[in-house]
Design an enzyme around this catalytic site. Structure first.
Site, PDB file in Angstrom:
ATOM      1  N   GLY A  33       0.834  -1.199   0.000  1.00  0.00           N
ATOM      2  CA  GLY A  33       0.000   0.000   0.000  1.00  0.00           C
ATOM      3  C   GLY A  33       0.865   1.243   0.000  1.00  0.00           C
ATOM      4  O   GLY A  33       2.089   1.165   0.149  1.00  0.00           O
ATOM      5  N   LEU A  34       0.197   2.370  -0.158  1.00  0.00           N
ATOM      6  CA  LEU A  34       0.901   3.654  -0.207  1.00  0.00           C
ATOM      7  C   LEU A  34       1.621   3.946   1.109  1.00  0.00           C
ATOM      8  O   LEU A  34       1.268   3.389   2.160  1.00  0.00           O
ATOM      9  CB  LEU A  34      -0.113   4.778  -0.463  1.00  0.00           C
ATOM     10  CG  LEU A  34      -0.813   4.790  -1.828  1.00  0.00           C
ATOM     11  CD1 LEU A  34      -1.980   5.781  -1.809  1.00  0.00           C
ATOM     12  CD2 LEU A  34       0.182   5.144  -2.936  1.00  0.00           C
ATOM     13  N   SER A  35       2.574   4.849   1.045  1.00  0.00           N
ATOM     14  CA  SER A  35       3.210   5.336   2.269  1.00  0.00           C
ATOM     15  C   SER A  35       2.123   5.970   3.152  1.00  0.00           C
ATOM     16  O   SER A  35       1.287   6.734   2.657  1.00  0.00           O
ATOM     17  CB  SER A  35       4.267   6.395   1.890  1.00  0.00           C
ATOM     18  OG  SER A  35       4.821   6.945   3.054  1.00  0.00           O
ATOM     19  N   SER A  37      -0.349   4.375   4.492  1.00  0.00           N
ATOM     20  CA  SER A  37      -1.640   3.671   4.408  1.00  0.00           C
ATOM     21  C   SER A  37      -1.900   2.843   5.677  1.00  0.00           C
ATOM     22  O   SER A  37      -3.053   2.557   6.010  1.00  0.00           O
ATOM     23  CB  SER A  37      -1.689   2.778   3.158  1.00  0.00           C
ATOM     24  OG  SER A  37      -0.638   1.829   3.179  1.00  0.00           O
ATOM     25  N   GLY A  38      -0.819   2.440   6.351  1.00  0.00           N
ATOM     26  CA  GLY A  38      -0.996   1.672   7.588  1.00  0.00           C
ATOM     27  C   GLY A  38      -0.348   0.295   7.565  1.00  0.00           C
ATOM     28  O   GLY A  38      -0.633  -0.547   8.419  1.00  0.00           O
ATOM     29  N   LYS A  39       0.568   0.069   6.631  1.00  0.00           N
ATOM     30  CA  LYS A  39       1.222  -1.247   6.522  1.00  0.00           C
ATOM     31  C   LYS A  39       1.944  -1.620   7.815  1.00  0.00           C
ATOM     32  O   LYS A  39       1.761  -2.711   8.359  1.00  0.00           O
ATOM     33  CB  LYS A  39       2.242  -1.264   5.356  1.00  0.00           C
ATOM     34  CG  LYS A  39       1.652  -0.938   4.005  1.00  0.00           C
ATOM     35  CD  LYS A  39       2.708  -0.957   2.916  1.00  0.00           C
ATOM     36  CE  LYS A  39       3.825   0.071   3.082  1.00  0.00           C
ATOM     37  NZ  LYS A  39       3.391   1.474   2.988  1.00  0.00           N
ATOM     38  N   SER A  40       2.809  -0.725   8.299  1.00  0.00           N
ATOM     39  CA  SER A  40       3.588  -1.025   9.510  1.00  0.00           C
ATOM     40  C   SER A  40       2.674  -1.189  10.714  1.00  0.00           C
ATOM     41  O   SER A  40       2.872  -2.101  11.537  1.00  0.00           O
ATOM     42  CB  SER A  40       4.579   0.106   9.821  1.00  0.00           C
ATOM     43  OG  SER A  40       5.458   0.268   8.769  1.00  0.00           O
ATOM     44  N   SER A 107       6.044  -1.935  -2.082  1.00  0.00           N
ATOM     45  CA  SER A 107       6.022  -2.905  -3.199  1.00  0.00           C
ATOM     46  C   SER A 107       5.050  -2.460  -4.288  1.00  0.00           C
ATOM     47  O   SER A 107       4.008  -3.087  -4.490  1.00  0.00           O
ATOM     48  CB  SER A 107       5.724  -4.327  -2.702  1.00  0.00           C
ATOM     49  OG  SER A 107       4.743  -4.385  -1.698  1.00  0.00           O
TER      50      SER A 107
HETATM   51  N1  PPS Z   1      10.666   8.306  -2.948  1.00  0.00           N
HETATM   52  C1  PPS Z   1      10.059   7.575  -2.006  1.00  0.00           C
HETATM   53  N2  PPS Z   1       8.937   6.868  -2.329  1.00  0.00           N
HETATM   54  C2  PPS Z   1       8.337   6.117  -1.368  1.00  0.00           C
HETATM   55  N3  PPS Z   1       8.758   6.020  -0.086  1.00  0.00           N
HETATM   56  C3  PPS Z   1       9.874   6.692   0.263  1.00  0.00           C
HETATM   57  C4  PPS Z   1      10.574   7.502  -0.679  1.00  0.00           C
HETATM   58  N4  PPS Z   1      11.627   8.063  -0.048  1.00  0.00           N
HETATM   59  C5  PPS Z   1      11.633   7.629   1.210  1.00  0.00           C
HETATM   60  N5  PPS Z   1      10.568   6.801   1.420  1.00  0.00           N
HETATM   61  C6  PPS Z   1      10.343   6.099   2.686  1.00  0.00           C
HETATM   62  O1  PPS Z   1      10.709   4.740   2.434  1.00  0.00           O
HETATM   63  C7  PPS Z   1       9.653   3.859   2.740  1.00  0.00           C
HETATM   64  C8  PPS Z   1       9.322   2.940   1.564  1.00  0.00           C
HETATM   65  O2  PPS Z   1      10.268   1.919   1.474  1.00  0.00           O
HETATM   66  P1  PPS Z   1       9.858   0.558   0.794  1.00  0.00           P
HETATM   67  O3  PPS Z   1      11.071  -0.314   0.889  1.00  0.00           O
HETATM   68  O4  PPS Z   1       8.611   0.057   1.382  1.00  0.00           O
HETATM   69  O5  PPS Z   1       9.594   1.003  -0.725  1.00  0.00           O
HETATM   70  S1  PPS Z   1       9.478   0.117  -2.039  1.00  0.00           S
HETATM   71  O6  PPS Z   1       8.676  -1.076  -1.722  1.00  0.00           O
HETATM   72  O7  PPS Z   1      10.827  -0.279  -2.479  1.00  0.00           O
HETATM   73  O8  PPS Z   1       8.828   0.976  -3.052  1.00  0.00           O
HETATM   74  C9  PPS Z   1       8.420   4.694   3.022  1.00  0.00           C
HETATM   75  O9  PPS Z   1       7.915   4.113   4.189  1.00  0.00           O
HETATM   76  P2  PPS Z   1       6.375   3.907   4.483  1.00  0.00           P
HETATM   77  O10 PPS Z   1       5.878   5.296   4.698  1.00  0.00           O
HETATM   78  O11 PPS Z   1       6.375   3.083   5.731  1.00  0.00           O
HETATM   79  O12 PPS Z   1       5.724   3.207   3.332  1.00  0.00           O
HETATM   80  C10 PPS Z   1       8.942   6.099   3.213  1.00  0.00           C
HETATM   81  O13 PPS Z   1       9.040   6.373   4.580  1.00  0.00           O
HETATM   82  N1  ADP Z   2      -7.247   2.628  10.652  1.00  0.00           N
HETATM   83  C1  ADP Z   2      -5.928   2.831  10.640  1.00  0.00           C
HETATM   84  N2  ADP Z   2      -5.114   1.810  10.303  1.00  0.00           N
HETATM   85  C2  ADP Z   2      -3.749   2.004  10.269  1.00  0.00           C
HETATM   86  N3  ADP Z   2      -3.138   3.177  10.549  1.00  0.00           N
HETATM   87  C3  ADP Z   2      -3.923   4.234  10.885  1.00  0.00           C
HETATM   88  C4  ADP Z   2      -5.334   4.096  10.939  1.00  0.00           C
HETATM   89  N4  ADP Z   2      -5.870   5.292  11.293  1.00  0.00           N
HETATM   90  C5  ADP Z   2      -4.828   6.123  11.473  1.00  0.00           C
HETATM   91  N5  ADP Z   2      -3.664   5.496  11.245  1.00  0.00           N
HETATM   92  C6  ADP Z   2      -2.329   6.130  11.350  1.00  0.00           C
HETATM   93  O1  ADP Z   2      -1.783   6.208  10.047  1.00  0.00           O
HETATM   94  C7  ADP Z   2      -0.364   6.093  10.123  1.00  0.00           C
HETATM   95  C8  ADP Z   2       0.077   4.938   9.226  1.00  0.00           C
HETATM   96  O2  ADP Z   2       1.474   4.863   9.268  1.00  0.00           O
HETATM   97  P1  ADP Z   2       2.252   3.515   8.990  1.00  0.00           P
HETATM   98  O3  ADP Z   2       1.631   2.367   9.699  1.00  0.00           O
HETATM   99  O4  ADP Z   2       3.696   3.814   9.228  1.00  0.00           O
HETATM  100  O5  ADP Z   2       1.962   3.339   7.413  1.00  0.00           O
HETATM  101  P2  ADP Z   2       2.908   2.732   6.298  1.00  0.00           P
HETATM  102  O6  ADP Z   2       3.741   1.658   6.927  1.00  0.00           O
HETATM  103  O7  ADP Z   2       1.945   2.196   5.274  1.00  0.00           O
HETATM  104  O8  ADP Z   2       3.710   3.889   5.781  1.00  0.00           O
HETATM  105  C9  ADP Z   2       0.009   5.842  11.580  1.00  0.00           C
HETATM  106  O9  ADP Z   2       0.354   7.084  12.155  1.00  0.00           O
HETATM  107  C10 ADP Z   2      -1.316   5.330  12.154  1.00  0.00           C
HETATM  108  O10 ADP Z   2      -1.456   5.615  13.533  1.00  0.00           O
END
Ligand code: PPS
Ligand code: ADP
Length: 199
Positions: A33-35, A37-40, A107
């Site tokens: 899912g998008l950055s 979105s709540g994956k972690s 991904s």
């Molecule tokens: N350009 C760019 N695009 C997307 N994300 C970025 C970028 N630069 C840094 N970040 C940070 O890196 C996290 C994404 O890493 P991933 O390994 O999940 O990315 S990927 O699957 O290879 O596309 C992502 O973490 P999440 O927010 O947890 O998804 C971001 O915090």
């Molecule tokens: N229903 C929900 N499910 C997951 N995260 C949520 C939800 N509502 C709010 N959030 C917040 O959204 C953010 C998601 O961040 P994170 O889990 O790091 O996402 P990702 O790993 O996709 O980048 C966190 O701050 C989390 O507390």
């Protein structure tokens, strides 16, 4: 040395034996899912559930893996492909070791996720689409990255200036814009019932 000179060594203890000892199946929960979105959040919440209920489990998280194993990789298409290839190999090792592994990586490319599925035994790769509108992810902006992406400070940012190919037929879809983490964990446990049953 070429790959042709490397011979696969069968393990003395099989995955099946490990699963039997653990009393559960080993598989990958592949969150995509998008950055923001709540994956972690979800990967860690379900991992907490697994741990507390006696399952052997582990989380592989984008941010953490990029600090170590993949600290040579950036965010070009080529690097993202390599990132996912390495992660799926690591996930496969965890499954071989009898664990339930939850991976939390954007991904963004469907082909890479399909290749990851192919690396795992049949039925042991569960694609979980963490479905959340871009506007909601951007409003959350937990790391301030969307703001930087909009201002051009971060190039090739997923959803803004780099693609995200949403799964067409995911095994499980979780809406995080409208449903709480608790509701989504409950949903996951229900959907995984067969895999979580003692083997
Ligand atoms: N350009 C760019 N695009 C997307 N994300 C970025 C970028 N630069 C840094 N970040 C940070 O890196 C996290 C994404 O890493 P991933 O390994 O999940 O990315 S990927 O699957 O290879 O596309 C992502 O973490 P999440 O927010 O947890 O998804 C971001 O915090
Ligand atoms: N229903 C929900 N499910 C997951 N995260 C949520 C939800 N509502 C709010 N959030 C917040 O959204 C953010 C998601 O961040 P994170 O889990 O790091 O996402 P990702 O790993 O996709 O980048 C966190 O701050 C989390 O507390």
């Amino acid at each position: 040395m070429s790959n042709a000179d490397i011979v696969w060594h069968d393990a003395a203890v099989s995955q099946t034996e490990r699963e039997r000892k653990n009393n559960h199946s080993a598989f990958v929960l592949w969150f995509t899912g998008l950055s923001g979105s709540g994956k972690s959040t979800l990967a860690n919440a379900i991992d907490r559930y697994f741990h507390d209920h006696g399952y052997r489990s582990y989380v592989l998280d984008g941010d953490n893996v990029r600090h170590g194993l993949n600290n040579d990789l950036g965010f070009s298409e080529e690097d993202r492909v390599e990132n996912i290839r390495r992660i799926s190999e690591v996930a496969r090792l965890f499954v071989d070791a009898g664990h339930i592994v939850s991976t939390a990586f954007i991904s963004p490319y469907a082909d890479d996720r399909a290749r990851a599925r192919e690396r795992l035994p049949d039925g042991r790769f569960i694609e979980v689409f963490v479905d959340c509108p871009l506007e909601t992810c951007e409003a959350r902006d937990p790391k301030g990255l969307y703001k930087k992406a909009r201002s051009g400070e971060i190039p090739s940012f997923t959803g803004i200036s780099a693609p995200y190919e949403a799964p067409v037929d995911p095994d499980i879809t979780l809406q995080t814009g409208t449903r709480s983490t608790e509701e989504n964990v409950h949903e996951l446990v229900e959907q995984l019932e067969d895999l979580l049953r003692p083997s």
